[in-house]
Scaffold this motif. Sequence first.
Motif, PDB file in Angstrom:
ATOM      1  N   GLY A  34      71.577  24.786 -17.144  1.00  0.00           N
ATOM      2  CA  GLY A  34      72.338  25.678 -18.121  1.00  0.00           C
ATOM      3  C   GLY A  34      72.402  26.906 -18.128  1.00  0.00           C
ATOM      4  O   GLY A  34      73.589  27.413 -18.215  1.00  0.00           O
ATOM      5  N   LEU A  35      71.857  27.466 -16.967  1.00  0.00           N
ATOM      6  CA  LEU A  35      72.254  28.933 -16.689  1.00  0.00           C
ATOM      7  C   LEU A  35      73.147  28.855 -15.718  1.00  0.00           C
ATOM      8  O   LEU A  35      75.045  29.436 -15.865  1.00  0.00           O
ATOM      9  N   GLU A  36      73.231  28.149 -14.778  1.00  0.00           N
ATOM     10  CA  GLU A  36      74.575  27.167 -13.941  1.00  0.00           C
ATOM     11  C   GLU A  36      75.755  27.371 -14.545  1.00  0.00           C
ATOM     12  O   GLU A  36      76.798  27.817 -14.430  1.00  0.00           O
ATOM     13  N   THR A  37      75.462  26.692 -15.887  1.00  0.00           N
ATOM     14  CA  THR A  37      76.952  25.725 -16.223  1.00  0.00           C
ATOM     15  C   THR A  37      77.085  27.052 -16.832  1.00  0.00           C
ATOM     16  O   THR A  37      78.057  27.357 -16.743  1.00  0.00           O
ATOM     17  N   ALA A  38      76.592  28.010 -17.584  1.00  0.00           N
ATOM     18  CA  ALA A  38      76.885  29.488 -18.448  1.00  0.00           C
ATOM     19  C   ALA A  38      77.986  29.906 -17.824  1.00  0.00           C
ATOM     20  O   ALA A  38      78.412  30.724 -17.455  1.00  0.00           O
ATOM     21  N   TRP A  39      76.875  30.404 -16.279  1.00  0.00           N
ATOM     22  CA  TRP A  39      77.953  30.977 -15.018  1.00  0.00           C
ATOM     23  C   TRP A  39      79.242  30.644 -14.667  1.00  0.00           C
ATOM     24  O   TRP A  39      80.339  31.348 -15.163  1.00  0.00           O
ATOM     25  N   VAL A  40      79.613  28.903 -14.938  1.00  0.00           N
ATOM     26  CA  VAL A  40      80.877  28.279 -14.349  1.00  0.00           C
ATOM     27  C   VAL A  40      81.404  28.888 -16.171  1.00  0.00           C
ATOM     28  O   VAL A  40      83.008  29.125 -15.283  1.00  0.00           O
ATOM     29  N   ARG A  41      81.529  28.419 -17.070  1.00  0.00           N
ATOM     30  CA  ARG A  41      82.140  28.899 -18.283  1.00  0.00           C
ATOM     31  C   ARG A  41      82.635  30.291 -18.404  1.00  0.00           C
ATOM     32  O   ARG A  41      83.577  30.632 -18.975  1.00  0.00           O
ATOM     33  N   THR A  42      81.382  30.747 -18.099  1.00  0.00           N
ATOM     34  CA  THR A  42      81.512  32.291 -18.155  1.00  0.00           C
ATOM     35  C   THR A  42      82.362  33.406 -17.590  1.00  0.00           C
ATOM     36  O   THR A  42      82.897  34.795 -17.752  1.00  0.00           O
ATOM     37  N   GLY A  43      81.823  33.270 -15.615  1.00  0.00           N
ATOM     38  CA  GLY A  43      81.481  33.914 -15.322  1.00  0.00           C
ATOM     39  C   GLY A  43      81.125  35.023 -14.792  1.00  0.00           C
ATOM     40  O   GLY A  43      81.325  36.271 -14.320  1.00  0.00           O
ATOM     41  N   LYS A  44      80.300  35.082 -15.565  1.00  0.00           N
ATOM     42  CA  LYS A  44      79.142  36.660 -16.004  1.00  0.00           C
ATOM     43  C   LYS A  44      78.130  36.363 -14.680  1.00  0.00           C
ATOM     44  O   LYS A  44      77.404  35.379 -14.982  1.00  0.00           O
ATOM     45  N   GLU A  45      77.704  37.421 -13.952  1.00  0.00           N
ATOM     46  CA  GLU A  45      77.113  37.761 -12.520  1.00  0.00           C
ATOM     47  C   GLU A  45      75.510  37.391 -13.077  1.00  0.00           C
ATOM     48  O   GLU A  45      75.568  36.980 -12.143  1.00  0.00           O
ATOM     49  N   ASP A  46      75.509  37.534 -14.317  1.00  0.00           N
ATOM     50  CA  ASP A  46      73.879  38.152 -14.229  1.00  0.00           C
ATOM     51  C   ASP A  46      73.386  36.341 -14.517  1.00  0.00           C
ATOM     52  O   ASP A  46      71.997  35.908 -14.085  1.00  0.00           O
ATOM     53  N   TYR A  47      74.458  35.170 -15.498  1.00  0.00           N
ATOM     54  CA  TYR A  47      73.880  34.044 -15.198  1.00  0.00           C
ATOM     55  C   TYR A  47      73.592  33.402 -14.029  1.00  0.00           C
ATOM     56  O   TYR A  47      73.246  32.700 -13.668  1.00  0.00           O
ATOM     57  N   LEU A  48      74.913  34.080 -12.527  1.00  0.00           N
ATOM     58  CA  LEU A  48      74.088  32.859 -11.502  1.00  0.00           C
ATOM     59  C   LEU A  48      73.318  33.871 -10.627  1.00  0.00           C
ATOM     60  O   LEU A  48      72.465  33.297 -10.309  1.00  0.00           O
ATOM     61  N   ARG A  49      73.322  35.047 -11.217  1.00  0.00           N
ATOM     62  CA  ARG A  49      72.020  35.558 -10.283  1.00  0.00           C
ATOM     63  C   ARG A  49      70.219  35.304 -10.640  1.00  0.00           C
ATOM     64  O   ARG A  49      69.255  34.751  -9.774  1.00  0.00           O
ATOM     65  N   LEU A  50      70.154  35.116 -12.071  1.00  0.00           N
ATOM     66  CA  LEU A  50      69.367  34.467 -13.167  1.00  0.00           C
ATOM     67  C   LEU A  50      68.755  32.522 -12.821  1.00  0.00           C
ATOM     68  O   LEU A  50      67.987  32.438 -11.824  1.00  0.00           O
ATOM     69  N   THR A  51      70.349  31.838 -11.886  1.00  0.00           N
ATOM     70  CA  THR A  51      69.925  30.886 -11.483  1.00  0.00           C
ATOM     71  C   THR A  51      69.306  30.770 -10.196  1.00  0.00           C
ATOM     72  O   THR A  51      68.447  29.992 -10.329  1.00  0.00           O
ATOM     73  N   LYS A  52      70.092  31.669  -9.579  1.00  0.00           N
ATOM     74  CA  LYS A  52      69.505  31.278  -7.670  1.00  0.00           C
ATOM     75  C   LYS A  52      68.273  31.504  -7.894  1.00  0.00           C
ATOM     76  O   LYS A  52      67.093  31.217  -6.869  1.00  0.00           O
ATOM     77  N   PHE A  53      67.908  32.824  -8.648  1.00  0.00           N
ATOM     78  CA  PHE A  53      66.578  33.657  -8.520  1.00  0.00           C
ATOM     79  C   PHE A  53      65.313  32.369  -9.381  1.00  0.00           C
ATOM     80  O   PHE A  53      64.500  32.398  -8.079  1.00  0.00           O
ATOM     81  N   PHE A  54      65.771  31.792 -10.303  1.00  0.00           N
ATOM     82  CA  PHE A  54      64.628  30.628 -10.816  1.00  0.00           C
ATOM     83  C   PHE A  54      64.325  29.818 -10.018  1.00  0.00           C
ATOM     84  O   PHE A  54      63.214  28.794 -10.051  1.00  0.00           O
ATOM     85  N   ALA A  55      65.935  29.344  -9.531  1.00  0.00           N
ATOM     86  CA  ALA A  55      65.628  27.928  -8.688  1.00  0.00           C
ATOM     87  C   ALA A  55      64.736  28.408  -7.256  1.00  0.00           C
ATOM     88  O   ALA A  55      64.418  27.267  -6.792  1.00  0.00           O
ATOM     89  N   LYS A  56      64.450  29.523  -6.656  1.00  0.00           N
ATOM     90  CA  LYS A  56      63.721  29.827  -5.763  1.00  0.00           C
ATOM     91  C   LYS A  56      62.083  29.222  -6.022  1.00  0.00           C
ATOM     92  O   LYS A  56      61.528  28.952  -5.585  1.00  0.00           O
ATOM     93  N   LEU A  57      62.049  30.132  -7.601  1.00  0.00           N
ATOM     94  CA  LEU A  57      60.533  29.807  -7.495  1.00  0.00           C
ATOM     95  C   LEU A  57      60.670  27.887  -8.197  1.00  0.00           C
ATOM     96  O   LEU A  57      59.040  27.570  -7.632  1.00  0.00           O
TER      97      LEU A  57
END
Length: 481
Positions: A34-57
């Motif tokens: 959901g976070l990555e989809t939000a980044w793809v649709r909006t281009g907002k940097e925070d969504y991509l940062r959260l995507t990669k951060f929680f992907a590590k966990l």
Amino acid sequence: MDVLDIARWQFGIITVYHFLFVPLTIGLTAVIAGLETAWVRTGKEDYLRLTKFFAKLFLINFAIGVVTGIVQEFQFGMNWSDYSRFVGDVFGAPLAVEGLLAFFLESTFLGLWIFGWDKLPRGLHAGCMWLVHLGTLASSWFILAANSWMQHPVGYTYNAESGRAELTDFWAVMFNKVQVVTFPHVIFAAYMTAGTFLLGVSAYLYMKKKHEADRPMYHHAIRIGAVITLLAGIGVAITGDLQGKVMTEVQPMKMAAAEGLYETSESCAPFSVFTVGTPDGKEEKFAVTVPCLLSFLGTGSFDGTVEGINPLSEEYVETYGQDPTSKAFTEGDYTPVIPVTYWSFRFMMGLGAFAAAGAALILWLTRKGRTPGVRWLGVLGLSLPIATTLASSWGWIFTEMGRQPWVVFGLMTTESGVSPGVSVFEAATSLIVLTLLYAVLAVIEVKLLITYVKKGADPFEEPPRVKVGGSDEDKPLTFAY
């Protein structure tokens, strides 16, 4: 303790430990997608940062979950060979499909997602994680179908010559009435777990001065986690109500034990808020109840009949007989351990309700950009993930302990499923070794999670844009984490 007691303790420890990772894995795949989809649709940097951060966990949790899940299956051949022989023809189909289809689906597309940041178009890359989530849902469906058959056996015939249950209707097993209500209940609980995890980790980072510059991002993540938790909590409550009605129909003893209801109530059965019984769990001494609520929860009518423990036990003795040499239960007793069944049911519901209420409070405290006090945020942020994780564990304990003394309800007692050739020494050795091994894995898991949580989200780094058809450059695959 004899082999039966040791085998049950080992299975319980390993199952509950493994199930600590399962809901979070299922839920986080949806959150990350959901976070990555939000980044793809909006281009907002925070969504991509959260995507990669929680992907590590997520990857840390996924790795430990896979390891503990493999051991889970080996137990059937170690301590429960007679059980495996009895159910093998039925369990073989759903578990084989789970391994060959569902797990391959999620592991294949997880690999594409990890290594495909600079190889796949952004939309296709996000789609890979949605397919990973679909794979976790499929795995859950097949595994829960097998477990639901243990609660309510259908689609089989008993072969007296081989002493085995043989599958006759695959679709009856797949769409068992217990399965149909259990699956959404478990999945909504997984979403709750992931929502509180997102909320809790973000709240922790929000409070740290080291990450002060990223507070708006974590504030937004807190609210996303709270919304997921609250909506999933509503789903858990609705599906739990449906599950209670099916349980009353197919496993009335489990419902009676869950409520400490010793005698049949012909109408207006009370719901027990708090009950104190005798040490052996055979008699009620004191109770605080809500009139007629149990009838509604169990039957859908305030005048519905809910059978009690004592008459059900007598009925089961008449139906199934009694083996006087059995150590699994005392004479004439087909009841589970009442205190464990009663309190695990309440811990499950209470902790789940606490998490949903906490999420609602968080949404109120953070409305319109408001910032809650550190005290409130710290208490709720750290307690809600623990509450949902424990609620899932207690729910699993209730499901399995409430079925006792049956390993397959009405067909096979737990004692009958133990491996006949395993000695007390062998069983005790495996219990000690696996418990210590899992303790080491727990330390590794917690250490890794704490280490990466403290680092917070990495600075924004935009992945390269890849057109459909890929790049002509033959770059080596790189591990993004």
